[in-house]
Design an enzyme around this catalytic site. Sequence first.
Site, PDB file in Angstrom:
ATOM      1  N   HIS A 266       0.837  -1.202   0.000  1.00 19.19           N
ATOM      2  CA  HIS A 266       0.000   0.000   0.000  1.00 19.19           C
ATOM      3  C   HIS A 266       0.868   1.247   0.000  1.00 19.19           C
ATOM      4  O   HIS A 266       1.918   1.317   0.643  1.00 19.19           O
ATOM      5  CB  HIS A 266      -1.007  -0.017   1.152  1.00 19.19           C
ATOM      6  CG  HIS A 266      -0.480   0.280   2.525  1.00 19.19           C
ATOM      7  ND1 HIS A 266      -0.343   1.556   3.011  1.00 19.19           N
ATOM      8  CD2 HIS A 266      -0.091  -0.540   3.526  1.00 19.19           C
ATOM      9  CE1 HIS A 266       0.102   1.519   4.261  1.00 19.19           C
ATOM     10  NE2 HIS A 266       0.274   0.259   4.601  1.00 19.19           N
ATOM     11  N   ASP A 278       5.705   2.675   7.084  1.00 18.67           N
ATOM     12  CA  ASP A 278       4.354   2.164   6.846  1.00 18.67           C
ATOM     13  C   ASP A 278       3.606   3.088   5.891  1.00 18.67           C
ATOM     14  O   ASP A 278       2.969   4.035   6.322  1.00 18.67           O
ATOM     15  CB  ASP A 278       3.610   2.061   8.175  1.00 18.67           C
ATOM     16  CG  ASP A 278       2.206   1.513   8.035  1.00 18.67           C
ATOM     17  OD1 ASP A 278       1.910   0.886   6.999  1.00 18.67           O
ATOM     18  OD2 ASP A 278       1.394   1.720   8.959  1.00 18.67           O
ATOM     19  N   GLU A 311      -5.367   1.864   1.957  1.00 15.96           N
ATOM     20  CA  GLU A 311      -5.217   0.758   2.909  1.00 15.96           C
ATOM     21  C   GLU A 311      -5.453   1.239   4.326  1.00 15.96           C
ATOM     22  O   GLU A 311      -6.077   0.549   5.133  1.00 15.96           O
ATOM     23  CB  GLU A 311      -3.801   0.155   2.788  1.00 15.96           C
ATOM     24  CG  GLU A 311      -3.598  -1.137   3.587  1.00 15.96           C
ATOM     25  CD  GLU A 311      -3.102  -0.924   5.006  1.00 15.96           C
ATOM     26  OE1 GLU A 311      -2.971  -1.920   5.734  1.00 15.96           O
ATOM     27  OE2 GLU A 311      -2.845   0.235   5.404  1.00 15.96           O
ATOM     28  N   GLU A 312      -4.970   2.436   4.632  1.00 12.60           N
ATOM     29  CA  GLU A 312      -5.103   2.950   5.987  1.00 12.60           C
ATOM     30  C   GLU A 312      -6.534   3.328   6.334  1.00 12.60           C
ATOM     31  O   GLU A 312      -6.843   3.578   7.495  1.00 12.60           O
ATOM     32  CB  GLU A 312      -4.169   4.160   6.186  1.00 12.60           C
ATOM     33  CG  GLU A 312      -2.686   3.842   6.068  1.00 12.60           C
ATOM     34  CD  GLU A 312      -2.145   2.972   7.198  1.00 12.60           C
ATOM     35  OE1 GLU A 312      -2.933   2.554   8.067  1.00 12.60           O
ATOM     36  OE2 GLU A 312      -0.933   2.719   7.199  1.00 12.60           O
ATOM     37  N   ASP A 343       4.115  -5.146   3.576  1.00  8.35           N
ATOM     38  CA  ASP A 343       3.587  -4.032   4.354  1.00  8.35           C
ATOM     39  C   ASP A 343       4.491  -3.832   5.573  1.00  8.35           C
ATOM     40  O   ASP A 343       4.382  -4.568   6.546  1.00  8.35           O
ATOM     41  CB  ASP A 343       2.152  -4.335   4.783  1.00  8.35           C
ATOM     42  CG  ASP A 343       1.451  -3.133   5.395  1.00  8.35           C
ATOM     43  OD1 ASP A 343       2.116  -2.121   5.630  1.00  8.35           O
ATOM     44  OD2 ASP A 343       0.235  -3.219   5.648  1.00  8.35           O
ATOM     45  N   HIS A 443       2.416   4.757  12.917  1.00  3.35           N
ATOM     46  CA  HIS A 443       1.253   5.636  12.799  1.00  3.35           C
ATOM     47  C   HIS A 443       1.447   6.962  13.536  1.00  3.35           C
ATOM     48  O   HIS A 443       0.530   7.462  14.189  1.00  3.35           O
ATOM     49  CB  HIS A 443      -0.017   4.936  13.304  1.00  3.35           C
ATOM     50  CG  HIS A 443      -0.583   3.964  12.328  1.00  3.35           C
ATOM     51  ND1 HIS A 443      -1.771   3.296  12.545  1.00  3.35           N
ATOM     52  CD2 HIS A 443      -0.131   3.516  11.134  1.00  3.35           C
ATOM     53  CE1 HIS A 443      -2.009   2.486  11.525  1.00  3.35           C
ATOM     54  NE2 HIS A 443      -1.027   2.610  10.660  1.00  3.35           N
TER      55      HIS A 443
END
Length: 509
Positions: A266, A278, A311-312, A343, A443
């Site tokens: 992603h 990420d 994706e998130e 990922d 994140h």
Amino acid sequence: MRARSFIPGATAVSLAVTGALVAPGAATAAPPWTQLEDLVSGDAVMEHLEAFQAAADAGDGSRAVGTEGYEASAQYIEKKLKKAGYSPERQYFDVEQFSVLDFSLDVPGVTLDAIPMSYSSSTPDDGVSGTFVQPVDANLNGCDATAWDGVDATGQIALIQRGACSFAAKSIEAAAAGAVGAIIYNNGPGALNGTLGGPEDPAAPYAPVVGVTQAEGQAILAALDADPSLEATLDLQTLLETKETFNITAETKKGDHDNVVMLGSHLDSVDEGAGINDNGSGSAAILETAIQLSKIKKPNNAVRFAWWGAEELGLLGSEHYVYDLVDNAPEELDKIATYLNFDMVGSPNYIIGVYDADESTYEAPVDVPAGSPETEDVLTDYFDSIDQPWVDTEFSGRSDYQAFIENGVPASGLFTGADGVKTEEEVEMFGGTAGITYDPNYHSPADDITNVDPEALDIMSKAIAHATQELASSTVAINGVDTSGPGKKKGHDKWEDGTKPGHGLMDAA
């Protein structure tokens, strides 16, 4: 990386199955005996990551769906692919994008750094206040109605521990019990930046919900022990709006297009930062693999690369891609011999993890399609051949391979870790620090170009390249299809009972 959520009501978009390698001499050819992993390096992948960081910096610091950073990252990938001879295409679809307009949480005497969960519902405009209430199940997980038996949560704030079920289930059950808000605390170290997976079902509404750390949850529990009448005040205003975004796909021109090896990562980040680990790391690694693949002899099997959007927001890009095939071209989905997902492959406190498709360490919570263990073997055999330690990671479906395995496509992948905690045993294998998460900046705004371990990135990038070349050469072990010799291009083998090998489609959800 984000847990799976729901299948969006996306716009109908035709399948983007792309041709590639159309320009002879577009890339400097390597000798036909060259191993792809010798051409792919962590240094080259890092250069792509630097471009992703620049894309984020030129915008608002993010590469999330709908941002300038996402568009600039996509344009960079497309430019590199075209230079290597590919013809990348975009597949557009609509998503419901969630944003937080206003948020505050106050618990007297407790310092909190709470994070609203994606897709949470809003409180009334002036917020809500209430005393705390907890479920009655043994671990305080609050996963079903029985966990609230005999508990009157009306007008109160539910305090729930992470674990055993989805955040959405916890929020729904708390709301059904009458709670006007919910606080979910982590069951291990690290921040809790969760998602409910998608917009609420009017028949099963959410309680407005936020996540806090384990330590913050324990602090609330201690304060509650001292004062059972302790109240919390929660004000959470959220917005859902429809936006258009896209996936990018590119495929080798040569190789059997009836037996396709597919790789995906992603491209989008969370709103909070550039998302360089990420998942810039996976996106950059497969980009460099695609570039270098264009320099070696033609593959027996076509190779398709995908950079997923949204994706998130709940695996939306990959789900759109797969279910578009299910609805409009199921025969094309059946041509995908196997799917490999990447990922997070550069975590700073890394492990070398391989999706445990053969369930040798973890029992999978999902159905594992036939051919997946053999796909895993390509990765683990490579690591064994170079004496690289590796560990199994759960074949959970919690990334972009979920829609593929739901429809019978074999899969595996690589993972260097997210918010799990590193063990002493893993430190002995890989170095790093025990007792903290694999990616302490997961994140967060700190997931930037400094948040990638070069050694992990190099190890994983070479493994991706090796698996790509091996599977481009043969998928016989996975699906029995032999495309290696004269007459084999269209003449797929059959099992002893005369049936065609491969995977069958499940009914679309």
